[in-house]
Scaffold this active site. Structure first.
Site, mmCIF file in Angstrom:
data_model
loop_
_atom_site.group_PDB
_atom_site.id
_atom_site.type_symbol
_atom_site.label_atom_id
_atom_site.label_comp_id
_atom_site.label_asym_id
_atom_site.label_seq_id
_atom_site.Cartn_x
_atom_site.Cartn_y
_atom_site.Cartn_z
ATOM 1 N N ALA A 125 30.796 -58.873 76.782
ATOM 2 C CA ALA A 125 31.044 -58.709 78.210
ATOM 3 C C ALA A 125 30.043 -57.733 78.838
ATOM 4 O O ALA A 125 29.525 -57.978 79.934
ATOM 5 C CB ALA A 125 32.467 -58.233 78.448
ATOM 6 N N PHE B 21 38.015 -64.192 74.110
ATOM 7 C CA PHE B 21 36.861 -64.748 74.817
ATOM 8 C C PHE B 21 35.592 -64.073 74.316
ATOM 9 O O PHE B 21 35.434 -62.858 74.460
ATOM 10 C CB PHE B 21 37.026 -64.553 76.331
ATOM 11 C CG PHE B 21 38.240 -65.265 76.887
ATOM 12 C CD1 PHE B 21 38.136 -66.559 77.373
ATOM 13 C CD2 PHE B 21 39.493 -64.656 76.893
ATOM 14 C CE1 PHE B 21 39.246 -67.236 77.863
ATOM 15 C CE2 PHE B 21 40.614 -65.317 77.393
ATOM 16 C CZ PHE B 21 40.489 -66.609 77.873
ATOM 17 N N VAL C 100 38.955 -60.021 76.198
ATOM 18 C CA VAL C 100 37.535 -60.267 76.421
ATOM 19 C C VAL C 100 36.756 -59.305 75.522
ATOM 20 O O VAL C 100 37.018 -58.106 75.531
ATOM 21 C CB VAL C 100 37.213 -59.998 77.912
ATOM 22 C CG1 VAL C 100 35.720 -60.046 78.161
ATOM 23 C CG2 VAL C 100 37.970 -60.977 78.798
ATOM 24 N N CYS C 101 35.790 -59.827 74.778
ATOM 25 C CA CYS C 101 35.007 -58.980 73.864
ATOM 26 C C CYS C 101 34.147 -57.984 74.634
ATOM 27 O O CYS C 101 33.338 -58.381 75.481
ATOM 28 C CB CYS C 101 34.106 -59.849 72.991
ATOM 29 S SG CYS C 101 32.981 -58.855 71.985
ATOM 30 N N VAL C 102 34.304 -56.716 74.311
ATOM 31 C CA VAL C 102 33.604 -55.678 75.069
ATOM 32 C C VAL C 102 32.080 -55.790 74.959
ATOM 33 O O VAL C 102 31.366 -55.658 75.967
ATOM 34 C CB VAL C 102 34.074 -54.262 74.643
ATOM 35 C CG1 VAL C 102 33.853 -54.012 73.163
ATOM 36 C CG2 VAL C 102 33.387 -53.186 75.461
#
Lengths: 131, 119, 100, 119, 131, 100
Positions: free
Chosen positions: D82, D39, D77-79
């Site tokens: 995010a 994501f 989820v991409c840090v």
């Protein structure tokens, strides 16, 4: 946080609100969430108009069946608009014809007007919303 | 002359929130009133206080909070759009409040101009 | 190569971009708002029918149905597939270019 | 045959997450493997466990969690994306994890096909 | 949660990655966040290509000054690409000309190729990303 | 009436939709990715210059600058404004229609 918190729905002012719908349904959520605005502005007893221009004309096309995409259909809400005395619905003739549609293709009664008339309608409004 | 401002998109993906902020700031600088800033659709994500952009980028959420504080702005997040997207009271940055969509219509009625920013 | 287009041809340039870059014999899947490009009685529909001899054109049935169209309203030369068919296209035609 | 899936938009505003979900579900039903679902951009908002859509609408976040549980999917989820948008560990729905963008490139390398869904 | 958690950047596999950029900068964030993907794929020692098609050609136009919109400029990142051995940048001739641009307008060295060659480039890739 | 366009004329139909509906004498502000429509040497730029006798066309300077353009690269008949000028346009021209 609920709508019961609204101070009051009666303001004494009646403005001409236009919801200008130019996006196809389902690819984006605008068609659905615009309807929520439409219903609330009717509750505020505003003079509500809906215009369907460009891909917006697809929003009220008959036969939508969202079961296999598992998305919420908003055609039932459209069908309910008359019950809220929202009856000023305008479809742009050029947009409709470009998409191979006719006035019989819509789920609600609409007035089909040409682009020049649509421009005049927009020009006569107090508040233009939509997305 | 009072303005209502509608923000339809979240921070970063679209310029909408940036443009709305710069417009609001300029209107205030000119001495105009802002009746309300309303966040609808993905715009509700502008209120997420956990947002932490890189230090060399603008902090969109905090900037709204600070402008709100300075000018006592009414920053309203639509309850229905926010619930769908998981923006709840515990996530709200300073100065934002959650309320009904009626607050937008009221802004349309009470403001001299409603200006919409979106995709 | 499989190319995918998910935007309305009336609103954006994604379909044109896809069709002018896809190499002969490639597959193109129209889905989400991209399905309008496959409908009869429209200029994009005529364009799509016209390229269907050089490209294998598919359209996603569930997205058509959601928008009120059935197979009979799709231009000639375009094949309707479901999500499983979408998966098969990705398997058979190799890397995917999404024209977002 | 293994797929990598990239989701670029958040829930509700765009159909991207819906399409990605239906594609992933169909691939699994056909017996294919899903190496990872990644994501990125506003796609990180798909992991927000506070999301509460109306009861007559699909629950996009929970649906990903449940599919993840059933098939033991790696939902990443991409840090960086995010952090910008305020999606942190305490907001993650079941089955999602936060990690670096390298996880997407790795999915591109290790999967036979990478399929991207966006606006 | 940091990139240090990556198991390893070495996979032994080298694929052709293409970043297909078709959106104008700043109106949307895609141009900026694509660059983060580009840099990471270089760290994974993949065969990285960047293509600028349609409004994507605007991304690398010289002279961008984002001070008054208060947005982060990504031109410095573009200028740094060569340092990461990312040198396969392609601009589509037709897209460039339609926008009144010439090859001298870009901040980085690019190869200008026509649409047919761009189609062939795309067709030869293993992984196509971008937005 | 003030009309606003924030989309690139090459990618979407928003500029066309705006220009075909705006009434003579109305104001149009190009901002965000809409500013490309005001640039010299492009087909949309020629269109915008052509309608500038019937419509009052403005373009947002900060968005131009962000994209690497200055006033000298804007077609004739278009006025560059800043955010304060945007506010003035809304005040002077009445309700706003945003062609999103």
């Amino acid at each position: 946080m609920s709508q019961g918190d609204e101070p009051s729905f009666e303001t004494g002012v009646v403005k001409k609100f236009l919801y200008l719908n130019r996006k196809a349904p389902y690819g984006t959520v605008y068609a659905l969430e615009v309807l929520e605005m439409v219903l609330i502005s009717a509750a505020f007893e505003q003079d509500v108009h809906l215009a369907f221009v460009d891909d917006g004309v697809y929003q009220i096309r008959k036969g939508q069946d969202t079961k296999s995409v598992e998305m919420k259909s908003f055609l039932p809400t459209y069908r309910a608009l008359e019950g809220y005395d929202i009856e000023k619905l305008y479809v742009e003739k050029e947009s409709m014809e470009e998409r191979g549609l006719t006035s019989g293709d819509f789920v609600v009664p609409v007035e089909v007007i040409d682009r020049a008339a649509m421009g005049s309608l927009i020009d006569s409004m107090d508040v233009v919303l939509g997305g | 002359m009072k303005f209502g401002i509608l923000v339809n998109e979240g921070p970063f993906n679209h310029q909408a929130s940036d443009s709305a902020y710069k417009f609001t700031e300029a209107a205030l600088a000119k001495g105009y009133g802002i009746y309300r800033v309303f966040f609808y659709y993905d715009g509700v994500n502008n209120a997420n206080k956990l947002s932490e952009p890189p230090s060399d980028d603008r902090h969109i959420v905090r900037r709204w909070s600070e402008l709100g504080k300075k000018y006592n702005l009414d920053l309203v997040v639509c309850v229905a759009a926010a619930l769908r997207r998981g923006i709840k009271d515990e996530l709200l940055a300073e100065g934002f409040r959650i309320s009904g969509l009626g607050q937008l219509i009221e802004a349309g009625i009470q403001s001299d101009r409603l200006v919409m920013f979106g995709d | 190569m499989l190319h995918t287009v998910n935007k309305s041809p009336f609103e954006r340039n994604a379909l044109d971009a896809c069709l002018t870059h896809a190499k002969k014999g490639s597959a193109v899947l129209l889905f989400e708002d991209g399905v309008y490009a496959a409908t009869k009685g429209t200029a994009p529909g005529n364009t799509v029918a016209g390229v269907a001899k050089d490209l294998k054109i598919f359209v996603l049935g569930p997205d058509l149905k959601a928008r009120g169209y059935d197979e009979s309203q799709v231009v000639a030369g375009v094949t309707v597939v479901d999500y499983g068919g979408f998966v098969d296209l990705v398997v058979e035609h190799g890397p995917v270019t999404a024209w977002l």
